[in-house]
Write a protein that holds these residues in place. Structure first.
Motif, mmCIF file in Angstrom:
data_model
loop_
_atom_site.group_PDB
_atom_site.id
_atom_site.type_symbol
_atom_site.label_atom_id
_atom_site.label_comp_id
_atom_site.label_asym_id
_atom_site.label_seq_id
_atom_site.Cartn_x
_atom_site.Cartn_y
_atom_site.Cartn_z
ATOM 1 N N UNK A 336 0.828 -1.215 0.000
ATOM 2 C CA UNK A 336 0.000 0.000 0.000
ATOM 3 C C UNK A 336 0.860 1.262 0.000
ATOM 4 N N UNK A 337 0.353 2.302 -0.624
ATOM 5 C CA UNK A 337 1.067 3.580 -0.657
ATOM 6 C C UNK A 337 0.890 4.326 0.662
ATOM 7 N N UNK A 338 -0.298 4.220 1.244
ATOM 8 C CA UNK A 338 -0.620 4.951 2.467
ATOM 9 C C UNK A 338 -0.232 4.151 3.711
ATOM 10 N N UNK A 339 -0.029 4.816 4.850
ATOM 11 C CA UNK A 339 0.222 4.114 6.107
ATOM 12 C C UNK A 339 -0.906 3.146 6.436
ATOM 13 N N UNK A 340 -0.574 2.013 7.037
ATOM 14 C CA UNK A 340 -1.598 1.037 7.394
ATOM 15 C C UNK A 340 -2.203 1.381 8.748
ATOM 16 N N UNK A 341 -3.332 0.726 9.054
ATOM 17 C CA UNK A 341 -3.951 0.860 10.371
ATOM 18 C C UNK A 341 -3.529 -0.280 11.297
ATOM 19 N N UNK A 342 -2.594 -1.100 10.845
ATOM 20 C CA UNK A 342 -2.079 -2.178 11.673
ATOM 21 C C UNK A 342 -0.946 -1.666 12.552
ATOM 22 N N UNK A 422 11.898 7.838 6.886
ATOM 23 C CA UNK A 422 11.966 9.296 6.948
ATOM 24 C C UNK A 422 10.661 9.876 7.495
ATOM 25 N N UNK A 423 9.532 9.322 7.059
ATOM 26 C CA UNK A 423 8.232 9.830 7.500
ATOM 27 C C UNK A 423 7.991 9.551 8.982
ATOM 28 N N UNK A 425 10.290 8.674 11.403
ATOM 29 C CA UNK A 425 11.321 9.222 12.287
ATOM 30 C C UNK A 425 11.471 10.727 12.175
ATOM 31 N N UNK A 426 10.858 11.318 11.137
ATOM 32 C CA UNK A 426 10.951 12.759 10.885
ATOM 33 C C UNK A 426 12.409 13.203 10.779
ATOM 34 N N UNK A 427 13.170 12.435 10.004
ATOM 35 C CA UNK A 427 14.585 12.737 9.779
ATOM 36 C C UNK A 427 14.938 12.390 8.340
ATOM 37 N N UNK A 428 15.968 13.051 7.842
ATOM 38 C CA UNK A 428 16.477 12.717 6.515
ATOM 39 C C UNK A 428 17.238 11.396 6.596
ATOM 40 N N UNK A 429 16.965 10.510 5.649
ATOM 41 C CA UNK A 429 17.649 9.222 5.560
ATOM 42 C C UNK A 429 18.443 9.214 4.249
ATOM 43 N N UNK A 430 19.738 8.891 4.344
ATOM 44 C CA UNK A 430 20.583 8.847 3.153
ATOM 45 C C UNK A 430 20.936 7.409 2.803
ATOM 46 N N UNK A 472 11.210 13.621 4.986
ATOM 47 C CA UNK A 472 9.870 13.369 5.505
ATOM 48 C C UNK A 472 8.797 14.082 4.676
ATOM 49 N N UNK A 473 7.738 13.359 4.358
ATOM 50 C CA UNK A 473 6.553 13.967 3.761
ATOM 51 C C UNK A 473 5.669 14.480 4.887
ATOM 52 N N UNK A 474 5.348 15.749 4.886
ATOM 53 C CA UNK A 474 4.634 16.352 6.009
ATOM 54 C C UNK A 474 3.320 15.634 6.280
ATOM 55 N N UNK A 475 2.540 15.331 5.229
ATOM 56 C CA UNK A 475 1.237 14.705 5.423
ATOM 57 C C UNK A 475 1.386 13.304 6.023
#
Length: 497
Positions: A336-342, A422-423, A425-430, A472-475
């Protein structure tokens, strides 16, 4: 001129040969089996280990086209104890960190010194897995045999001994004994006195990157090495991987996404406070002089995805085969593209830091008849990442901040996982240009010792480059906040169960 790196793992060893600008010339790998004499006993055969190391060196050297190998350095896993006699012969199998022997001896150290003092001196939470506890067990339970021991070697200094005849251990590996003072960089007499062990049983501590000695003529002849390469002090596998990923400044951390996931941040002074002890984090010397590392880890990383593939991925494997794709690439493509509810609590092999509970169990929460296999696959990645975000928060509480992560290992190949990280942890991942950070780390150490690189920073600039950054994608970040809070509530509930 070329540089050789050895990476010694629990069940296999790898040898890699590089040019000075980081081009891989040749590589070889051998697996070996553990020895399990009875429940709770985990051993390995040092003869078999050395035989495998010889084979990979010989095979790699034979592929080099006669190129002169200037230096060799060794990366290895940590807490072990190999008993060696005065004549250099092996007296018995080595004991692994997972071996139950040493539990009562660790309790004796706790009674005589206390957990706080051991943490302040050695930088590790008092635990039976460390080498000094295994040595104490041998002295108490095998006294006649113990009297024959000249040295107890860990993996790295054992390989150095076989190559050079010298017994020298780097600071990073010495810190995995629980008998090394991480501030003075010497064996800690107070701990050894409480353990009733003589310092002469251990190798001489040296800094990572220090030249130890040349490979003996006999070894060179046996292994097909020309010019007697210099053997350079290497390091604990996590520390070498951090160097190989270019983790050279405070605030940076390597995120090794392999079978186990481990985040190792660097900082410029020892951090051994009560919070570190409560949260069961270590403080270890980095291979970079004047810096330290902490290991925050979860026993499930890639192993959780492998479990999913083996148990529920039959359809995905079939489809991937038809398309000529790797099964994990197919699973990433169809997730899935969106976060899961699991919410998955990833303690399928017990919990790592900060809980350190081997009896902990995993959990999948939120299943409905609408849940698909693809949902569960993505949720496995999310659950592991929630756990590592919690570790980052605990590290910050202890005074160790992480502002950027460099991902290595098999999981770093997945765009899906790195963006998800990244989403959450709200950090840049390289993602880096290297696939084997540990062997690159040993190559940097070897090259620095023989003048191939002026500084570690220069070596990292030459060998280590970011390929892609994930922001991180803000949404999505906001979507994950509520799910992460649910994860923490469930995880805390299970930890008290």
């Amino acid at each position: 001129m070329s540089l050789m790196g050895l990476d010694i793992g629990t069940t296999g060893c790898k040898c890699s040969l590089f040019t000075e600008d980081g081009v891989l010339i040749a590589a070889s790998y051998r697996e070996y089996s553990l020895v399990l004499p009875k429940p709770g006993y985990f051993e390995f055969d040092p003869h078999l280990l050395w035989k495998s190391v010889q084979e990979v060196i010989e095979e790699t050297a034979s592929q080099s086209g006669g190129d002169l190998i200037k230096a060799i350095s060794v990366s290895s896993f940590g807490e072990t104890a190999i008993p060696i006699a005065q004549d250099g012969s092996v007296l018995g199998n080595g004991l692994l960190y997972t071996d139950i022997r040493g539990f009562d001896e660790a309790l004796l150290l706790e009674q005589s010194l206390g957990k706080t003092k051991v943490m302040a001196l050695a930088g590790v939470p008092l635990h039976p897995m460390f080498t000094v506890a295994k040595m104490m067990w041998m002295k108490r339970h095998e006294p006649q045999w113990f009297r024959r021991v000249w040295k107890f070697l860990l993996i790295g200094d054992y390989i150095v001994f076989r190559l050079t005849g010298m017994t020298a251990i780097d600071y990073t590996l010495a810190s995995r004994t629980m008998a090394f003072n991480i501030t003075t960089k010497k064996w800690e007499t107070e701990i050894l006195r409480a353990a009733e062990l003589d310092q002469s049983l251990l190798s001489e501590p040296v800094a990572s990157g220090e030249a130890i000695g040349r490979v003996t003529p006999q070894c060179c002849e046996r292994l097909g090495l020309k010019g007697r390469p210099m053997v350079v002090a290497g390091g604990h596998d996590q520390a070498c991987a951090a160097l190989g990923a270019g983790i050279l400044r405070e605030g940076q951390a390597i995120d090794g996404i392999g079978t186990v996931e481990c985040i190792a941040p660097t900082y410029s002074r020892p951090v051994v406070n009560e919070t570190m002890l409560r949260l069961q984090y270590n403080c270890a010397p980095h291979v970079l002089d004047g810096h330290y590392l902490t290991y925050a880890f979860n026993f499930t990383g890639g192993s959780l995805l492998k479990w999913f593939r083996n148990e529920f991925g039959y359809k995905a494997e079939s489809e991937a085969h038809l398309r000529g794709m790797d099964v994990y690439n197919y699973l990433n493509l169809t997730a899935p593209i969106e976060p899961t509810d699991l919410v998955i609590i990833p303690h399928f092999a017990g919990s790592g830091t900060p809980h350190m509970k081997p009896e902990a169990k995993g959990l999948i929460y939120g299943l409905t008849f609408q849940t698909t296999a693809a949902d569960v696959y993505r949720a496995c990645m999310e659950g592991v990442t929630y756990e590592m975000r919690y570790n980052l928060e605990c590290l910050k509480e202890a005074g160790i901040a992480v502002d950027s992560l460099r991902a290595v290992g098999g999981g770093a190949k997945s765009d899906l996982w790195l963006q998800l990280k990244a989403d959450i942890m709200n950090r840049t991942i390289e993602r880096l240009n290297i696939s084997e950070a540990g062997t690159i780390g040993t190559v940097i150490l070897a090259g620095r010792a023989v003048g191939a690189f002026a500084t570690f920073e220069e070596a990292a600039q030459i060998l280590v480059k970011p390929l892609k950054s994930f922001y991180p994608h803000v949404e999505r970040r906001d979507q994950y906040e509520e799910r992460y809070e649910k994860f923490k509530r469930l995880s805390n509930l299970l930890s008290d169960w």
